[in-house]
Design a protein around this motif. Sequence first.
Motif, PDB file in Angstrom:
ATOM      1  N   SER A  60       0.942  -1.218   0.056  1.00 32.07           N
ATOM      2  CA  SER A  60      -0.022  -0.118   0.054  1.00 32.07           C
ATOM      3  C   SER A  60       0.874   1.333   0.078  1.00 32.07           C
ATOM      4  CB  SER A  60      -1.023  -0.089   1.314  1.00 32.07           C
ATOM      5  OG  SER A  60      -0.094  -0.031   2.606  1.00 32.07           O
ATOM      6  N   GLY A  61       0.302   2.247  -0.608  1.00 28.62           N
ATOM      7  CA  GLY A  61       1.047   3.646  -0.585  1.00 28.62           C
ATOM      8  C   GLY A  61       0.440   4.648  -1.232  1.00 28.62           C
ATOM      9  N   THR A  62       0.932   5.808  -1.067  1.00 24.00           N
ATOM     10  CA  THR A  62       0.375   6.994  -1.718  1.00 24.00           C
ATOM     11  C   THR A  62       1.422   8.054  -2.517  1.00 24.00           C
ATOM     12  OG1 THR A  62      -1.597   7.021  -0.318  1.00 24.00           O
ATOM     13  CG2 THR A  62      -0.972   9.114  -1.506  1.00 24.00           C
ATOM     14  N   VAL A  63       1.176   8.514  -3.651  1.00 19.78           N
ATOM     15  CA  VAL A  63       2.001   9.432  -4.212  1.00 19.78           C
ATOM     16  C   VAL A  63       1.181  10.642  -4.642  1.00 19.78           C
ATOM     17  CG1 VAL A  63       3.205  10.089  -6.436  1.00 19.78           C
ATOM     18  CG2 VAL A  63       3.455   7.703  -5.501  1.00 19.78           C
ATOM     19  N   VAL A  64       1.452  11.730  -4.032  1.00 24.40           N
ATOM     20  CA  VAL A  64       0.964  13.230  -4.314  1.00 24.40           C
ATOM     21  C   VAL A  64       2.011  13.937  -4.963  1.00 24.40           C
ATOM     22  CG1 VAL A  64      -0.088  15.169  -3.213  1.00 24.40           C
ATOM     23  CG2 VAL A  64      -0.385  13.227  -2.077  1.00 24.40           C
ATOM     24  N   ARG A  65       1.657  14.337  -6.279  1.00 26.16           N
ATOM     25  CA  ARG A  65       2.492  15.123  -7.117  1.00 26.16           C
ATOM     26  C   ARG A  65       1.966  16.609  -7.627  1.00 26.16           C
ATOM     27  NH1 ARG A  65       3.284  13.365 -13.372  1.00 26.16           N
ATOM     28  NH2 ARG A  65       1.358  14.034 -13.245  1.00 26.16           N
ATOM     29  N   TRP A  66       2.751  17.344  -7.366  1.00 24.89           N
ATOM     30  CA  TRP A  66       2.318  18.734  -7.749  1.00 24.89           C
ATOM     31  C   TRP A  66       3.050  19.356  -9.190  1.00 24.89           C
ATOM     32  CZ3 TRP A  66       4.201  21.472  -2.287  1.00 24.89           C
ATOM     33  CH2 TRP A  66       3.481  20.977  -1.472  1.00 24.89           C
ATOM     34  N   THR A  67       2.093  19.845 -10.066  1.00 29.36           N
ATOM     35  CA  THR A  67       2.599  20.151 -11.310  1.00 29.36           C
ATOM     36  C   THR A  67       2.343  21.665 -11.592  1.00 29.36           C
ATOM     37  OG1 THR A  67       0.972  18.907 -12.203  1.00 29.36           O
ATOM     38  CG2 THR A  67       2.953  17.965 -12.362  1.00 29.36           C
ATOM     39  N   ASP A  68       2.679  22.335 -12.471  1.00 31.17           N
ATOM     40  CA  ASP A  68       2.288  23.607 -12.820  1.00 31.17           C
ATOM     41  C   ASP A  68       2.566  24.669 -11.773  1.00 31.17           C
ATOM     42  OD1 ASP A  68       1.393  22.877 -15.348  1.00 31.17           O
ATOM     43  OD2 ASP A  68      -0.843  22.602 -14.736  1.00 31.17           O
ATOM     44  N   LEU A  69       3.811  24.328 -11.228  1.00 31.01           N
ATOM     45  CA  LEU A  69       4.159  24.862  -9.987  1.00 31.01           C
ATOM     46  C   LEU A  69       4.311  26.496 -10.194  1.00 31.01           C
ATOM     47  CD1 LEU A  69       6.932  22.469  -8.886  1.00 31.01           C
ATOM     48  CD2 LEU A  69       5.104  22.911  -7.657  1.00 31.01           C
ATOM     49  N   ASP A  70       3.814  27.327  -9.439  1.00 31.69           N
ATOM     50  CA  ASP A  70       3.816  28.824  -9.687  1.00 31.69           C
ATOM     51  C   ASP A  70       4.105  29.652  -8.434  1.00 31.69           C
ATOM     52  OD1 ASP A  70       1.516  28.256  -8.635  1.00 31.69           O
ATOM     53  OD2 ASP A  70       0.244  29.930  -9.898  1.00 31.69           O
ATOM     54  N   ARG A  71       4.168  28.896  -7.184  1.00 32.49           N
ATOM     55  CA  ARG A  71       4.425  29.617  -5.996  1.00 32.49           C
ATOM     56  C   ARG A  71       5.539  28.992  -5.063  1.00 32.49           C
ATOM     57  NH1 ARG A  71      -1.008  31.995  -3.587  1.00 32.49           N
ATOM     58  NH2 ARG A  71      -1.853  33.180  -5.589  1.00 32.49           N
ATOM     59  N   VAL A  72       6.516  28.251  -5.810  1.00 35.89           N
ATOM     60  CA  VAL A  72       7.749  27.732  -4.942  1.00 35.89           C
ATOM     61  C   VAL A  72       8.467  28.783  -4.371  1.00 35.89           C
ATOM     62  CG1 VAL A  72       9.532  26.148  -5.210  1.00 35.89           C
ATOM     63  CG2 VAL A  72       7.319  25.569  -6.246  1.00 35.89           C
ATOM     64  N   THR A  73       8.915  28.347  -3.327  1.00 35.67           N
ATOM     65  CA  THR A  73       9.648  29.404  -2.678  1.00 35.67           C
ATOM     66  C   THR A  73      11.254  29.514  -3.215  1.00 35.67           C
ATOM     67  OG1 THR A  73       8.557  28.992  -0.449  1.00 35.67           O
ATOM     68  CG2 THR A  73      10.576  30.374  -0.295  1.00 35.67           C
ATOM     69  N   TRP A  74      11.610  28.242  -3.568  1.00 32.31           N
ATOM     70  CA  TRP A  74      13.092  28.348  -3.951  1.00 32.31           C
ATOM     71  C   TRP A  74      13.134  28.077  -5.391  1.00 32.31           C
ATOM     72  CZ3 TRP A  74      11.724  26.101   0.516  1.00 32.31           C
ATOM     73  CH2 TRP A  74      12.023  26.902   1.798  1.00 32.31           C
ATOM     74  N   LYS A  75      14.143  28.504  -6.389  1.00 35.20           N
ATOM     75  CA  LYS A  75      14.191  28.279  -7.828  1.00 35.20           C
ATOM     76  C   LYS A  75      14.807  26.691  -7.996  1.00 35.20           C
ATOM     77  CE  LYS A  75      12.108  31.871  -9.050  1.00 35.20           C
ATOM     78  NZ  LYS A  75      10.643  32.086  -9.650  1.00 35.20           N
ATOM     79  N   GLY A  76      15.988  26.519  -7.129  1.00 29.45           N
ATOM     80  CA  GLY A  76      16.573  25.383  -7.391  1.00 29.45           C
ATOM     81  C   GLY A  76      16.619  24.137  -6.665  1.00 29.45           C
ATOM     82  N   SER A  77      16.685  22.929  -7.141  1.00 28.99           N
ATOM     83  CA  SER A  77      16.494  21.941  -6.244  1.00 28.99           C
ATOM     84  C   SER A  77      17.174  21.760  -4.755  1.00 28.99           C
ATOM     85  CB  SER A  77      16.704  20.466  -7.054  1.00 28.99           C
ATOM     86  OG  SER A  77      18.032  20.576  -7.638  1.00 28.99           O
ATOM     87  N   LYS A  78      18.513  22.231  -5.024  1.00 25.46           N
ATOM     88  CA  LYS A  78      19.486  21.923  -3.919  1.00 25.46           C
ATOM     89  C   LYS A  78      18.980  22.872  -2.792  1.00 25.46           C
ATOM     90  CE  LYS A  78      24.057  21.975  -2.238  1.00 25.46           C
ATOM     91  NZ  LYS A  78      23.686  22.785  -0.786  1.00 25.46           N
TER      92      LYS A  78
END
Length: 605
Positions: free
Chosen positions: A174-192
């Motif tokens: 069992s498990g769950t995946v929640v995926r966000w796309t069309d990101l327009d309000r992310v606080t930081w630009k880069g992954s690191k």
Amino acid sequence: MANNRVNTREVIPQSLAIKSMRDSGYKSTAHAVAELIDNSVQAEASVVEVFIVEEKMRVNSRERWRITDIAVVDNGTGMDDTVLSMALQFGNGTHLNDRTGIGRFGMGIPNSSISQCTHVDIWTWQAGAGNAISSYLDVEQIEKGELREVPVPQPAPLPDEWRRWSATADESESGTVVRWTDLDRVTWKGSKATLDNIEFLVGRIYRRFITDDGLVIRLAVIRDGELVHELDRATRVNDPLYLSAPSSTPAPFDTQPMFQPYGRDGMETFPIEFKGENYTVQMRFSYATDAARVRDDGKNPGDTAYGKHAKNNVGVSILREKRELDLDTRWANRDLRERWWGAEIEFPAELDEVFGVTNNKQYATLFSEMADFFSDDEREVDWSQIREEWLDDGDLRVHLIDICNRLVTHIAKMRVLLRQQTSGARTDKQSRHEDRTADRASEKFRQRQNEGYGIAQDDAPLDKKAVEDDLVNNKGYASTTARSIADAVEANGRKVIFVNADNAESPSFFAPDPQPGVTEIVFNTSHPAHKMLVETLDADALSNNVQDLQARLYRASDAMRMLLCAWARYEMEEKAGPRRQRVAETRQEWGKMARQFLEDLDEDL
């Protein structure tokens, strides 16, 4: 026509409501991700994975990696179609009346998701990832009125890439995946930067789950469809009390505690009776070890990597059901030493109303409001009167009075310990200044002895061990600092040293304290004159800012004048006669001594 106009006057217009909900108060992307992790923990997940998906994009004629997706994957219990539909509804959920876990408010997935993106997909399964069901929310469709109900969950096997990237999805029943796309309000630009900030916050929020329950929160980056192995890691504990090891604290305190428990065992409990039931609130306290604050190289520990780490953990950590709601900075002041103490208060979910927990689980508003009563120096607080008023008004803050009073008392005592801890730990600038003054004073002591005014203390041999013990046991100095001071006394033949000690019970600003072979001039750090003179004129606190220098000089000048006025009033309040005459003679004799000690001082300035 009139009927049409009436029909369009919705109590909560859908297009406006969704725009308002997007501004739901999440402090950052990390806080929004934490809301998803709450659901995973509530679903009894042992592993939670946070993925940042990046693609190369052209920004200002240059190619840069930019985040396109953020996903949270867990191996929790999963959801059936009914629960999935409820999870995507605002204000609905399966734990609305459940006070046994960290969930309850039914706002987690939809609120946190639309605060960061315009589209969220969920896959969830209870019989293998190949048998997952899926649904979604889309902000643009909601705004246009095209999406008025949660889409009916449909069979949709978890996409292969997520089964490949995840360490658990393809293996867990069992498990769950929640995926966000069309990101327009992310606080930081880069992954690191995003992962670093998520780790700092999530490692603090779920520190108890990581240490006590073995929860693993994996952080990973996907570029061009592949894992970036050097960024793939498990979240480390971020303990604002700095008692946990290993932790995310920079070396050398990544493998050893940086703080020590305050008090007998660093913990205190308080009972609260609420709605006829009894509950327990726990408080924990800690402060920095000597090793953290007293450096052999004389450098400022606040400038170290671990000192900067502590700077970002200032405040009282508020825990609800082991999960941190907030690190409340209202209980701290602007003193740079505030980073060196830690305080934590933990309460059960049954006391949500008492503490004023918000539905996004980021604040405890009533508890935070209590800080205002202690930060307002001009407010006269009669707690007995306030208690009666709040009881009459049904104000829930009445339950917090005793807790907050004790909290403030302990923080004040830790501040005293921290002041004492570094009393003798000086920077190079302070050392040169204070040592030069101590050498001058020592010469004046010898001069008085040579002029026939010797005292028994002048000929007493130096006992370094006794001086060290006094500084550590009676003045609160760190052992390494005490040893260096005693060594300097011996090496330079000093007869005088300047010492700080907290003595709230004494009205004296300073006092001589003879030790074997050396006299300690002990400044009482609890006396207001210490702050207004000694601290104000601290050579290390002076800056090149002209306005700041002027303000400090005015403050010190005012303090000196007020001290002289205090003496004048003391002398004048004595009845005319022998006693007043003795006081006047004491002032005159001290003036003569002061003239001798101050002469030639200008030559070296």
